[in-house]
Design an enzyme around this catalytic site. Structure first.
Site, PDB file in Angstrom:
ATOM      1  CE1 TYR A  90      -3.296  -2.239   0.140  1.00  0.00           C
ATOM      2  CE2 TYR A  90      -2.562  -3.046   2.171  1.00  0.00           C
ATOM      3  CZ  TYR A  90      -4.090  -2.875   1.266  1.00  0.00           C
ATOM      4  OH  TYR A  90      -4.969  -4.088   1.024  1.00  0.00           O
ATOM      5  N   PRO A 103     -11.047  -0.948  -2.103  1.00  0.00           N
ATOM      6  CG  PRO A 103     -11.294  -2.455  -0.070  1.00  0.00           C
ATOM      7  CD  PRO A 103     -10.724  -1.125  -0.635  1.00  0.00           C
ATOM      8  CG  HIS A 328      -7.908  -3.094   0.950  1.00  0.00           C
ATOM      9  ND1 HIS A 328      -7.875  -3.648   2.140  1.00  0.00           N
ATOM     10  CD2 HIS A 328      -7.673  -3.956   0.072  1.00  0.00           C
ATOM     11  CE1 HIS A 328      -7.803  -4.870   1.641  1.00  0.00           C
ATOM     12  NE2 HIS A 328      -8.102  -5.181   0.447  1.00  0.00           N
ATOM     13  CB  SER A 540      -9.622 -11.171  -2.791  1.00  0.00           C
ATOM     14  OG  SER A 540      -9.983 -11.518  -1.479  1.00  0.00           O
TER      15      SER A 540
END
Ligand code: COA
Length: 614
Positions: A90, A103, A328, A540
């Site tokens: 990140y 997300p 996230h 995922s």
């Protein structure tokens, strides 16, 4: 003061001690790396890589030295990979947060009678958020236990403690995850975004916590204030939708002025952002709702009515389009699901407490955040708006409910539903592109202290054999290959969730070499390593027990993002890709997935028939 969290949470601690993430044996990782990549690169390239890897791993070689250092780091820290992983995944990433990183969770479509009805929903939602936050602060959240593979072990709860007290601050080269002390008095407000304006809603007034009725009253005032066009401020939220370096540079310009500095400071400390959206004018379906969550439809729609740095951002649209879009870095989708499911149950299970209005007239009017602009800042806003628009135009999204069967059918075949779905994704990709590619599947490592995720590399050689067999082999051969592929996938899953995956380990070896100021070892500059980290298929599993779904964007320009939610009798897929790539198309991928899943069912059915009937 914000703190960078390194210590276990103070106060009530969980009554169990989780093990540390292990450092896998070097040889095991290197062997796995070679077998993961052998069938994904050309033979000549593979031989080159093999020689590099053998040299790296030879006795007394660089690999052994780095492994020793990693083991020392593991002894000295709670979690040897946490910081490396957070930065690599990140904080070092420079792409814009919407679509590329944040997300979204799409709530069930609401049917609001009017604006007031949507505000009632929002006030009830915020009341639920405060109740949940109280549970986090007082450490009364029940400990999660693993389900599915290797069920029963307790899981690390630290991600919950970062839901509301974190903020991703943009930096020129690297962002910072700022963590405020849990329960800090600086964090007694939320930010409400309405018509691209930002308002401060204080949740404690005269030392009294606001009741739901008060929150509603304040929201109504905010909506009225937002309509006042004379006081309207430029859409500063747009800057947070930009590339991280661009936003960091813009922020540096902004903070030269004290008005901007103060507004930023208030936003950066809020509990969460509540975005009150106008109707988007889009036809309301699963795909359009997902798009509105991911990027707000750009600056002409709701894209500027956001503050993308804030991890928890709730969206309540007047047209019933609701959900969250999340930064996230502090937590994974599974923790987000737990939080939002709590909220959804709170919304449906507890009646709204609007009965008695308390001291409404005494409540101060929420403050509108003010911004000082200059022609230069106006230009920056314009540039951010254009870049967001490009992202909006480029995103190709398709949300698909596969209704032929769900995970119960797969379980009846005595197969792991997750492994089966992953194999189906490989089949779909192969049919669309004629090859397999580096694939990412998130594997939770919350069994370990401060565990986040590692990667299950689903493009196994067994999966390749299966997808090839599906085109030109007999059914008995196809079924054997399917079993091999499922078993390989299940075994990899177990390896990854027990902390023995290769991605975190290789990252650790690479980063510790950098810390030692060594020249980057050849294993990490090799073409195969670069390809191994280009996750053209990024997948995922994010299962839910209430009606909602998660989605996210692709992680490379020519890739797919595929989030799936297996239910008993159906499977929900959110597939994303970019229109700009000629190699991808979400609808084509979905079609191949759909057909492949039906063929896999037929294959299982035929193979399970008694021999005499066959
Ligand atoms: N036969 C019959 N049933 C089986 C089976 C088999 N061979 N193998 C598994 N099952 C059952 C399991 O017992 C489980 O049952 P339940 O629904 O009653 O709990 C169910 O099938 C699901 O198991 P499985 O499909 O194997 O998956 P899983 O739940 O173990 O999940 C991962 C696998 C990798 C997804 C999970 O370990 C994980 O890491 N999840 C987190 C992912 C994540 O972090 N996502 C968010 C990223 S932001």
């Amino acid at each position: 003061m914000p703190i960078l969290e390194r210590e276990p949470p103070k106060g009530r601690r969980e009554s169990y001690v989780l093990p540390k993430v292990p450092v896998p044996p070097l040889k095991q990782t290197l062997d796995m790396y070679l077998s993961c990549m052998k069938h994904l690169v050309k033979e000549e390239q593979y031989q080159k890589t093999k020689a590099i890897v053998v040299k790296f791993g030879e006795p007394g070689g660089t690999g052994e030295l780095l492994q020793k250092k990693l083991l020392e780091r593991s002894d000295k820290t709670y979690n040897w990979v946490y910081d490396y992983w957070l930065e690599d995944m990140y904080l070092n990433q420079r792409l814009a947060l919407p679509v590329n990183s944040n997300p979204a969770m799409v709530f069930p479509k609401q049917n609001f009678k009017d604006r007031k009805d949507s505000l009632r929903f929002a006030a009830h939602l915020i009341t639920g958020v405060l109740e949940y936050k109280e549970r986090i602060d007082t450490r009364v959240l029940p400990v999660d236990f693993a389900r599915g593979q290797l069920a029963g072990t307790p899981l690390c709860m630290k991600q919950y403690y970062r839901l509301f007290n974190t903020y991703r601050l943009p930096g020129h080269k690297r962002d910072t995850l700022v963590i405020h002390k849990p329960g800090s008095t600086e964090q007694e407000h939320i930010i409400v975004a309405c018509k691209n304006q930002f308002f401060v809603l204080d949740l404690v007034v005269n030392k009294k916590k606001l009741k739901e009725m008060d929150i509603l009253t304040q929201l109504e005032k905010i909506v009225k204030m937002a309509e006042n066009s004379e006081e309207r401020q430029p859409p500063f939220g747009l800057l947070t939708s930009d590339g991280r370096t661009e936003w960091a540079q813009a922020r540096e310009v902004l903070i030269k002025d004290s008005v901007n500095r103060e507004s930023l400071a208030v936003i950066e400390k809020c509990l969460c952002v509540l975005c009150l959206d106008n109707p988007s004018g889009m036809e309301v379906g699963d795909t359009s709702r997902a798009l509105l969550m991911l990027h707000g439809g750009g600056h002409e729609k709701m894209g500027a009515n956001r503050w993308y740095d804030k991890p928890m951002q709730f969206i309540v649209g007047e047209d019933g389009v609701c959900g969250t879009v999340c930064e996230h870095s502090p937590f994974e989708g599974i923790v987000l699901v737990a939080c939002t499911e709590y909220l959804m149950k709170f919304m449906t299970g507890s009646p709204s407490k609007m009965g008695r209005a308390t001291s409404v007239s005494e409540l101060p009017t929420p403050a509108r955040l003010l911004w000082k602009t200059t022609p230069h800042i106006q230009d920056l806003l314009k540039a951010s708006a254009e870049r967001l628009q490009r992202l909006v135009r480029d995103l190709d999204m398709d949300v698909h409910k596969f209704e032929v069967y769900g995970k119960e059918f797969i379980k009846k075949q005595k197969m792991s539903p997750d492994a089966y779905i992953q194999v189906a994704l490989q089949l779909a990709f192969y049919r669309c592109n004629g090859r397999l590619v580096s694939t990412y599947e998130s594997a939770s490592i919350r069994r370990f202290h401060e565990g986040r995720v590692d990667n299950i590399r689903s493009a196994t050689s067994e999966a390749l054999a299966f997808v090839k067999a599906m085109t030109d082999e007999k059914d008995s051969e196809k079924m054997k290959q399917l079993w091999d592929a499922i078993n390989a996938q299940t075994n990899y899953t177990i390896t990854a969730i027990t902390g023995l995956g290769i991605d975190n380990h290789l990252l650790g070896l690479r980063e510790i070499a950098q810390e030692l100021k060594m020249e980057r070892p050849e294993i990490f500059t090799d073409e195969t390593y670069v390809a191994s980290n280009q996750f053209i298929l990024s997948t995922s599993q994010v299962p839910t027990t209430v009606e909602m779904f998660c989605c996210y964007g692709p992680v490379v320009p020519n890739g797919y993002g595929c989030c799936y939610n297996p239910q008993s009798d159906h499977l929900l897929f959110s597939v994303t890709s970019f229109h700009g790539s000629t190699e991808t198309c979400s609808a084509v991928f979905i079609k191949a997935l759909d057909e492949g899943l039906v063929e896999m069912r037929d294959l299982c059915r035929k193979s399970n028939k008694p021999q005499s009937i066959n």
